[in-house]
Design an enzyme around this catalytic site. Sequence first.
Site, PDB file in Angstrom:
ATOM      1  N   ARG A   1     -12.808  -7.621  14.184  1.00 26.67           N
ATOM      2  CA  ARG A   1     -11.345  -7.490  14.059  1.00 26.67           C
ATOM      3  C   ARG A   1     -10.588  -8.509  14.898  1.00 26.67           C
ATOM      4  NH1 ARG A   1     -10.406  -2.688  11.344  1.00 26.67           N
ATOM      5  NH2 ARG A   1     -11.760  -0.933  11.830  1.00 26.67           N
TER       6      ARG A   1
ATOM      7  N   GLU B   1      -0.247  -3.177   4.833  1.00 23.96           N
ATOM      8  CA  GLU B   1      -1.705  -3.064   4.667  1.00 23.96           C
ATOM      9  C   GLU B   1      -2.380  -4.396   5.006  1.00 23.96           C
ATOM     10  OE1 GLU B   1      -4.316  -1.528   4.219  1.00 23.96           O
ATOM     11  OE2 GLU B   1      -4.158   0.186   2.889  1.00 23.96           O
ATOM     12  N   ASP B   2      -3.610  -4.331   5.418  1.00 19.05           N
ATOM     13  CA  ASP B   2      -4.387  -5.556   5.633  1.00 19.05           C
ATOM     14  C   ASP B   2      -4.924  -6.088   4.306  1.00 19.05           C
ATOM     15  OD1 ASP B   2      -6.090  -3.369   5.320  1.00 19.05           O
ATOM     16  OD2 ASP B   2      -7.478  -3.974   6.904  1.00 19.05           O
TER      17      ASP B   2
ATOM     18  N   ASP C   1      -8.101  -3.547  -2.021  1.00 16.37           N
ATOM     19  CA  ASP C   1      -9.363  -3.847  -2.696  1.00 16.37           C
ATOM     20  C   ASP C   1      -9.370  -3.048  -4.000  1.00 16.37           C
ATOM     21  OD1 ASP C   1     -12.391  -3.037  -3.042  1.00 16.37           O
ATOM     22  OD2 ASP C   1     -12.495  -4.711  -1.654  1.00 16.37           O
TER      23      ASP C   1
ATOM     24  N   PHE D   1     -16.254  -9.852   0.524  1.00 15.66           N
ATOM     25  CA  PHE D   1     -15.990  -9.088   1.742  1.00 15.66           C
ATOM     26  C   PHE D   1     -15.572 -10.037   2.861  1.00 15.66           C
ATOM     27  CE2 PHE D   1     -16.916  -6.669   5.557  1.00 15.66           C
ATOM     28  CZ  PHE D   1     -16.344  -5.452   5.237  1.00 15.66           C
TER      29      PHE D   1
HETATM   30  P1  IMP Z   1      -9.565   0.141  -1.163  1.00 19.09           P
HETATM   31  O1  IMP Z   1      -9.262   1.607  -1.034  1.00 19.09           O
HETATM   32  O2  IMP Z   1     -10.821  -0.111  -1.953  1.00 19.09           O
HETATM   33  O3  IMP Z   1      -8.398  -0.680  -1.665  1.00 19.09           O
HETATM   34  O4  IMP Z   1      -9.939  -0.390   0.264  1.00 19.09           O
HETATM   35  C1  IMP Z   1      -9.005  -0.440   1.233  1.00 19.09           C
HETATM   36  C2  IMP Z   1      -9.602  -0.454   2.613  1.00 19.09           C
HETATM   37  O5  IMP Z   1     -10.986  -0.849   2.638  1.00 19.09           O
HETATM   38  C3  IMP Z   1      -8.886  -1.483   3.409  1.00 19.09           C
HETATM   39  O6  IMP Z   1      -7.718  -0.963   4.006  1.00 19.09           O
HETATM   40  C4  IMP Z   1      -9.923  -1.921   4.409  1.00 19.09           C
HETATM   41  O7  IMP Z   1      -9.927  -1.055   5.506  1.00 19.09           O
HETATM   42  C5  IMP Z   1     -11.215  -1.791   3.660  1.00 19.09           C
HETATM   43  N1  IMP Z   1     -11.611  -3.104   3.048  1.00 19.09           N
HETATM   44  C6  IMP Z   1     -11.489  -3.492   1.771  1.00 19.09           C
HETATM   45  N2  IMP Z   1     -11.945  -4.723   1.582  1.00 19.09           N
HETATM   46  C7  IMP Z   1     -12.348  -5.145   2.803  1.00 19.09           C
HETATM   47  C8  IMP Z   1     -12.919  -6.391   3.265  1.00 19.09           C
HETATM   48  O8  IMP Z   1     -13.135  -7.366   2.527  1.00 19.09           O
HETATM   49  N3  IMP Z   1     -13.204  -6.430   4.584  1.00 19.09           N
HETATM   50  C9  IMP Z   1     -12.988  -5.400   5.450  1.00 19.09           C
HETATM   51  N4  IMP Z   1     -12.450  -4.239   5.055  1.00 19.09           N
HETATM   52  C10 IMP Z   1     -12.141  -4.116   3.741  1.00 19.09           C
HETATM   53 MG    MG Z   2      -6.865  -1.015   5.734  1.00 15.67          MG
END
Ligand code: IMP
Ligand code: MG
Length: 179
Positions: A168, A102-103, A106, A155
């Site tokens: 990106r 994963e990148d 959050d 963010f």
């Molecule tokens: P989560 O489901 O809230 O954990 O969010 C996961 C997805 O939201 C990640 O795989 C990213 O694609 C996107 N995301 C979460 N935080 C960021 C950020 O700070 N910048 C850009 N994309 C984010």
């Molecule tokens: Mg992602």
Amino acid sequence: MESVSIHDKIFRLNIPAEKIRQVVSGLATKLNSDLAGKDILYLVVLNGAFIFASDLLRAIRVPGRISFVRLASYEKTNSTGKVRELIGIHEVLEDKTVVIIEDVVDSGNTLQELLQAVRRHKPAEIRIVSLLFKPDAYEHSHKIDYVGFRIPNDFVVGYGLDYDGLGRQLKDIYTLVES
Ligand code: IMP
Ligand code: MG
């Protein structure tokens, strides 16, 4: 570049490419020893993890198939809380060690959905690697096994991560400047 502007927002340099390179190299070293001898499937979460995964996987010597899933939950800079599966799992995961790449984690909602989907395929075990982790935003308890950087609940863009589709390709990671 100390700062960049994307659409209507300004982002300032947070993690330079050289620092990312060092941390990715450290993760690869750890994974090379932890994964040795296992039957691996690397599962890359698109789109955001594509650059991280390409650097990480080229430094991992443990062989394995590489597959991609695509989920979407984010609209602009706010999590919608809803996760859609756009590209599903088309590989045999049964009895394998699935390494999710994963990148960023959050809220963890995306990961939670993915874990449920992966578990239905009866893998032997699941390990999670995330370049970035926002502990203050995380709403779940499942451990993130390998984390590159723990960051505040801000963010960020760059190194695969986007703001509304852009950013990106930046080689460094930038943080949104709140106005
Ligand atoms: P989560 O489901 O809230 O954990 O969010 C996961 C997805 O939201 C990640 O795989 C990213 O694609 C996107 N995301 C979460 N935080 C960021 C950020 O700070 N910048 C850009 N994309 C984010
Ligand atoms: Mg992602």
